[in-house]
Structure formats: C-alpha cells, structure tokens
Design an enzyme around this catalytic site. Sequence first.
Site, PDB file in Angstrom:
ATOM      1  N   ASP A  93      15.459 -52.658 -56.995  1.00 19.19           N
ATOM      2  CA  ASP A  93      15.985 -53.484 -55.924  1.00 19.19           C
ATOM      3  C   ASP A  93      17.339 -54.009 -56.366  1.00 19.19           C
ATOM      4  O   ASP A  93      17.617 -54.129 -57.553  1.00 19.19           O
ATOM      5  CB  ASP A  93      15.021 -54.630 -55.600  1.00 19.19           C
ATOM      6  CG  ASP A  93      15.300 -55.207 -54.215  1.00 19.19           C
ATOM      7  OD1 ASP A  93      14.751 -56.265 -53.896  1.00 19.19           O
ATOM      8  OD2 ASP A  93      16.096 -54.600 -53.456  1.00 19.19           O
ATOM      9  N   ASP A 267       5.947 -51.358 -51.386  1.00 21.42           N
ATOM     10  CA  ASP A 267       5.789 -52.039 -52.674  1.00 21.42           C
ATOM     11  C   ASP A 267       5.245 -53.420 -52.387  1.00 21.42           C
ATOM     12  O   ASP A 267       5.519 -53.981 -51.306  1.00 21.42           O
ATOM     13  CB  ASP A 267       7.138 -52.160 -53.393  1.00 21.42           C
ATOM     14  CG  ASP A 267       7.859 -53.409 -52.915  1.00 21.42           C
ATOM     15  OD1 ASP A 267       8.592 -53.313 -51.901  1.00 21.42           O
ATOM     16  OD2 ASP A 267       7.654 -54.496 -53.502  1.00 21.42           O
TER      17      ASP A 267
END
Length: 373
Positions: A93, A267
């Site tokens: 990320d 996720d």
Amino acid sequence: MTEQFSFRLLAKDGAARRGLVSTPRGDIRTPAFMPVGTAATVKAMFPQDVRATGADIVLGNVYHLMLRPGAERIAALGGLHKFMNWPHPILTDSGGFQVMSLSKLRKLNEEGVAFQSHIDGSRHMLTPERSMEIQRLLDSDIHMQFDECVRLPCTDAEAERAMRLSLRWAERSRKAFGDARGKALFGIVQGGASPPLRIESAKALAAMDFHGLAIGGLAVGEPQDVMLAMLDIVIPHLPEEKPRYLMGVGTPDDIVQSVLRGVDMFDCVMPTRAGRHGLAYTRFGRVNLRNARHADDAAPLDEGAACASARDYSRAYLHHLVKAQEILGMMLLTEINVAYYQELMAGLREAIEQGRLADFIVQTKEGWARGEA
Ligand SMILES: NCc1cc(CSc2ccccc2)c2nc(N)[nH]c(=O)c2c1
C-alpha cells in the site's frame, strides 16, 4: 512465471469472475485473499505456514516500513522479499491511508502529507513520487497509487475534494512509476458514498494506463449495504480485463457479497487481528475461544477443516492458551483464521469455475448460520 504482469479472465458466473494474475514472482489465483504483512511479517506466522494456507500473495506497507526499518535499509539488504523470506508476490500500500489513520501532527496539501512518526516523533513527508520510490526500493510486485481516503460519513464537498486530489495524485503516481519492468501499478477509486463522484473517479482512472484498479474509501465505518451499493455503482465503469481490488475488506460475508459483484482481490487485518484476540473464523461462524463454555470441550474447532491446527487441538486447549495469554494461542488461531479465509476463497474460485456460485453461497451461509459453533 512471466516477465510481465498480466491478468487473465478464466471463467464467469454472473458478475463473479475467476481469474489469474501473473507476475514474475508467481501467479495469484482470483478471487484472492491477501494476508496483511504490515511490518514485513504476517503477524504470528512463519512465511512457509502462510504459504501452506494457500496464500499466493501478502501485503506490505509503505508507511510502516519507511518508519522502521527504513526503505533504503531494506533495499540495501536485497529488498522486501529477501528481507522477510517471502519469494512470492507482494503488494504494497502507498502509505496515504495509514498516514491519515496512524501518524501525528500531519499536514496535507497538494504536494503530499507531512507527518510525525507514531513510533518516535520523527518528521517525514510522503508524496506520490516518494511513495513510488519507496515501493520501488521495497521491490514489491504490485504498487498502489498514493491517494487520500476520507472516513465515512463525510460531506459531499469533503469527498469531492479528496477524490479530485487523489486523481491528481494518480497522474503523478503513474508518471513517477514510469514503466518499471515486471511491476504493476494500481489506481484507487475514491468518492466517498457519492455515486456521481465514484463514477467520475472510476471513469478517469479507467482511462489511465493502470495494470489494475482498486476501490478505496470503503469499509471505513459505513454499513455493509452502503459499501455494496457503492460496488454496484462503481464496478460497471471498471474495465473487464483488469483486476479489481477492494481495499481492506472484509468479513467472510463482505467478501462473498463482493465476489458476487465482480471483485477479484481482497485484504483485511480481521483474520490475523482476531486470531491474536482469541477469535476463530470457521465454516460454522465465529468462535470466541475466550468463552468459558470451551473450557472442558475436548472437540477440535472443526474436524473437517483444511487446516491441521483446526483439527489437531481441542477447544479446551485453545481456550486455555488464550486465557493464559500464551504465544502459541495467537499463533494457532492466526493460522486457523488465515487458512479459513483461504479455504473460503478456494471454494469461491471452484464454484465460479463450475457455474454453481449461488449454491455455494447458500451452503456457506447455512454453515455460518449454525452460529457460534
Ligand atoms: N477499507 C479501508 C481502506 C484500507 C486501506 C489499506 S489496504 C492495505 C493495508 C495494509 C497493507 C496493504 C494494503 C486503504 N488503502 C488505501 N491506499 N486507500 C484506501 O482508500 C484504503 C481504504
């Protein structure tokens, strides 16, 4: 293995898709659940055990790794895969979401976000360019654009400001990414709970040259029906031929409902975090091992589970470990939970291949409905 990043659609069942993401470090079977490995570890699990659950990819985090141990240090040590002994794909990320939720004294402007580390108060700046540089230093296989995620509920003005900023940051992320061979860059759709803003964001990102598209800014406090309504709005405007990643989602039911609507990648910290707090995810719903009713129960969590740890230990033993705050309790329940999520994804993939997703979902929900097993 392939030199380049690619996505192949293998089967459809309604809007649901069975696909394959290929990267130079290996393939990712979709729909896929990606365990979160924020600080270069899927907490309380050995990498080989994460792999044994069926995970094809794990997640890393720019925010945490830039603060500790440092991106340049990981690069000097051979990159994140070598550092954490995970030779398979890694998605990282971009850090914007974590900066806004974890750091102190942050100042956001057009350039990026200046902030103080929640660890030692040191001062840092994240911009789209620096986020791409850090993900490059980590050598992750899938990079995420630098974006701004607003909490819900928020005003339309706030959602619009953040969505437009994220689009400008998408352009800058794309430019800074360049054509990094074998790597992928995903754009992130924003827009809060506003249908027109979500559509504008999706269309703009679909027109840019991203390898995949994520849907951000959901599962940030809104009810499930609002999240699903946003998926119904956004997904028709995303290209069929690119993978779709719903960020930070979710419970097993969130995932099933989102796969049904055409999401490919997920996720969530839930399976790992719940495992550390004595909660087990099973085919028969959630089981709270802190509950005294398990103290004398010699039965395993689920004798039909794919994961040996769900078959080989009694509920009484798991209850004991959790009450005694023994490290093994966190390890076993984390493994059991991640393995359950992977077993659910494997079931969804097979059901889509065989055109029987609707039946699979009915059976799965019947299992959960047996309540606190
Ligand atoms: N569901 C909330 C959520 C979670 C994450 C984090 S997903 C993650 C977490 C750890 C490691 C890798 C990915 C997000 N990340 C970005 N960049 N943008 C979002 O809107 C967003 C929304």
